[in-house]
Design a protein around this motif. Sequence first.
Motif, PDB file in Angstrom:
ATOM      1  N   LEU A 250     -39.457  37.215  39.282  1.00  0.00           N
ATOM      2  CA  LEU A 250     -39.749  37.025  40.704  1.00  0.00           C
ATOM      3  C   LEU A 250     -40.662  35.813  40.815  1.00  0.00           C
ATOM      4  O   LEU A 250     -41.695  35.751  40.143  1.00  0.00           O
ATOM      5  CB  LEU A 250     -40.485  38.239  41.284  1.00  0.00           C
ATOM      6  CG  LEU A 250     -39.788  39.585  41.364  1.00  0.00           C
ATOM      7  CD1 LEU A 250     -40.690  40.562  42.093  1.00  0.00           C
ATOM      8  CD2 LEU A 250     -38.463  39.476  42.078  1.00  0.00           C
ATOM      9  N   THR A 251     -40.297  34.850  41.646  1.00  0.00           N
ATOM     10  CA  THR A 251     -41.099  33.641  41.793  1.00  0.00           C
ATOM     11  C   THR A 251     -41.735  33.615  43.180  1.00  0.00           C
ATOM     12  O   THR A 251     -41.042  33.604  44.192  1.00  0.00           O
ATOM     13  CB  THR A 251     -40.227  32.386  41.589  1.00  0.00           C
ATOM     14  OG1 THR A 251     -39.117  32.415  42.500  1.00  0.00           O
ATOM     15  CG2 THR A 251     -39.688  32.350  40.169  1.00  0.00           C
ATOM     16  N   GLY A 252     -43.069  33.586  43.213  1.00  0.00           N
ATOM     17  CA  GLY A 252     -43.810  33.733  44.460  1.00  0.00           C
ATOM     18  C   GLY A 252     -43.944  32.480  45.283  1.00  0.00           C
ATOM     19  O   GLY A 252     -45.001  31.829  45.298  1.00  0.00           O
ATOM     20  N   GLY A 253     -42.886  32.093  45.982  1.00  0.00           N
ATOM     21  CA  GLY A 253     -42.940  30.945  46.873  1.00  0.00           C
ATOM     22  C   GLY A 253     -42.019  29.828  46.411  1.00  0.00           C
ATOM     23  O   GLY A 253     -41.529  29.818  45.280  1.00  0.00           O
ATOM     24  N   ILE A 254     -41.799  28.845  47.301  1.00  0.00           N
ATOM     25  CA  ILE A 254     -40.876  27.748  47.003  1.00  0.00           C
ATOM     26  C   ILE A 254     -41.381  26.895  45.841  1.00  0.00           C
ATOM     27  O   ILE A 254     -40.617  26.490  44.968  1.00  0.00           O
ATOM     28  CB  ILE A 254     -40.650  26.895  48.260  1.00  0.00           C
ATOM     29  CG1 ILE A 254     -39.867  27.714  49.305  1.00  0.00           C
ATOM     30  CG2 ILE A 254     -39.896  25.608  47.926  1.00  0.00           C
ATOM     31  CD1 ILE A 254     -39.708  27.038  50.640  1.00  0.00           C
ATOM     32  N   GLY A 255     -42.696  26.636  45.806  1.00  0.00           N
ATOM     33  CA  GLY A 255     -43.260  25.862  44.705  1.00  0.00           C
ATOM     34  C   GLY A 255     -43.063  26.559  43.373  1.00  0.00           C
ATOM     35  O   GLY A 255     -42.643  25.943  42.383  1.00  0.00           O
ATOM     36  N   ALA A 256     -43.358  27.858  43.343  1.00  0.00           N
ATOM     37  CA  ALA A 256     -43.204  28.636  42.113  1.00  0.00           C
ATOM     38  C   ALA A 256     -41.746  28.689  41.675  1.00  0.00           C
ATOM     39  O   ALA A 256     -41.434  28.611  40.479  1.00  0.00           O
ATOM     40  CB  ALA A 256     -43.749  30.047  42.319  1.00  0.00           C
ATOM     41  N   SER A 257     -40.850  28.822  42.638  1.00  0.00           N
ATOM     42  CA  SER A 257     -39.413  28.861  42.312  1.00  0.00           C
ATOM     43  C   SER A 257     -38.980  27.543  41.672  1.00  0.00           C
ATOM     44  O   SER A 257     -38.243  27.528  40.672  1.00  0.00           O
ATOM     45  CB  SER A 257     -38.590  29.123  43.580  1.00  0.00           C
ATOM     46  OG  SER A 257     -38.926  30.365  44.146  1.00  0.00           O
ATOM     47  N   GLY A 258     -39.448  26.435  42.241  1.00  0.00           N
ATOM     48  CA  GLY A 258     -39.114  25.136  41.677  1.00  0.00           C
ATOM     49  C   GLY A 258     -39.645  24.978  40.268  1.00  0.00           C
ATOM     50  O   GLY A 258     -38.946  24.465  39.372  1.00  0.00           O
ATOM     51  N   GLY A 259     -40.883  25.431  40.031  1.00  0.00           N
ATOM     52  CA  GLY A 259     -41.473  25.328  38.704  1.00  0.00           C
ATOM     53  C   GLY A 259     -40.719  26.139  37.671  1.00  0.00           C
ATOM     54  O   GLY A 259     -40.480  25.682  36.540  1.00  0.00           O
ATOM     55  N   THR A 260     -40.317  27.343  38.042  1.00  0.00           N
ATOM     56  CA  THR A 260     -39.568  28.205  37.131  1.00  0.00           C
ATOM     57  C   THR A 260     -38.207  27.606  36.802  1.00  0.00           C
ATOM     58  O   THR A 260     -37.769  27.600  35.652  1.00  0.00           O
ATOM     59  CB  THR A 260     -39.396  29.610  37.741  1.00  0.00           C
ATOM     60  OG1 THR A 260     -40.682  30.246  37.799  1.00  0.00           O
ATOM     61  CG2 THR A 260     -38.466  30.480  36.909  1.00  0.00           C
ATOM     62  N   LEU A 261     -37.529  27.067  37.805  1.00  0.00           N
ATOM     63  CA  LEU A 261     -36.213  26.464  37.582  1.00  0.00           C
ATOM     64  C   LEU A 261     -36.320  25.232  36.672  1.00  0.00           C
ATOM     65  O   LEU A 261     -35.457  25.002  35.819  1.00  0.00           O
ATOM     66  CB  LEU A 261     -35.573  26.090  38.919  1.00  0.00           C
ATOM     67  CG  LEU A 261     -35.147  27.276  39.798  1.00  0.00           C
ATOM     68  CD1 LEU A 261     -34.722  26.792  41.178  1.00  0.00           C
ATOM     69  CD2 LEU A 261     -34.014  28.071  39.146  1.00  0.00           C
TER      70      LEU A 261
END
Length: 348
Positions: A250-261
């Motif tokens: 689970l990625t908490g927010g758009i920034g976190a999602s981008g970092g994980t990807l």
Amino acid sequence: MKSKKVARVRIEDVAAQAGVAISSVSRVLSGHKSVSETMKIRVEKAVNNLGYRPDHLAQSLRRGTTHTIGFMIRDIMNPFFSTIAQSCEAELRKSHYSMILINSSGTEDTEKLNFAILKSRRVDGVIASLVSETSDSVKEDLELFGAPTVLLDRKLPGVTSSAVLSDHALGVKKAVAHLLSQGHTRIAFISGPKDMYVTKNRLEGFRSAYKDADEKIYPELIRLKDFTEKYAKEETLKLFKLPKPPTAILTGGIGASGGTLHALKEIGKVPEKDVTIVALDEWPLFDLLNPPISSVYRNPELIGRYAAELILELIRGEAPRTILIPTTFHNVAETKARTNSNKGKKSY
């Protein structure tokens, strides 16, 4: 040849053409709730016919107000906050208010400076996504600011303000319950500071889903410190160095999602093939991923409209209140199944 001077249209002219009192025109233009729809239509028609534009500077000098709202966000680059700001400004314009957008860059020092700037501009109120909910400095800044305040997804005990909150726990619980039903027990969770409402609320939904499924949470998979892309990338890389890495994140927010990807790309992992991702907040560009990823959605346009509504209520002297907005789990597998099902149907 001298140019002909055009006489300025006055509020008295609007009142005369509409056949109403000057005070009635003022109430319509300020968005007062006591105005009837008939009155509103008559005044707005006269305003449009005459091309009347309120003199906000003169009004400010008379009333001690500026018809300006400060909008303070942590990260102006985040498209989620940009959408909220755009929606809020559009709603404020309907009541003849303008908006000053100011960025805190995620630091308390910049936020303190921003409060001082907005106070010097004599804004009538502020809508804020604060950097911290526990800092004494933030509370002091709000008290010294002294104008009506609406908080976005923040709770500050002892501070009088209105707030627009999202029910993150609702969508997160559904997302985690789905993952658990698919056999994912090692679910990682990357989000911002654990003492902030957003993270606490998301964690509540996370834990609730595990409890209902009678499954064990793995603490080493929980990474709660920052919402930034940099932090999420670093933590994702660390997670995949564990003896047993997560099968879902689970990625908490758009920034976190981008970092994980970005991290997954770096180590050669394919989202939805090697690891399942659920983004907490949607970004239109996620649809370009192949395959796309699931998400927990909160409506930024609705948040912006409610924020504008609440700040105008406070300016009119109404009591502070909190609006809670639900979140929704958008499961891409279900969406794909519905799309494929519809493709087989004939249209007549």
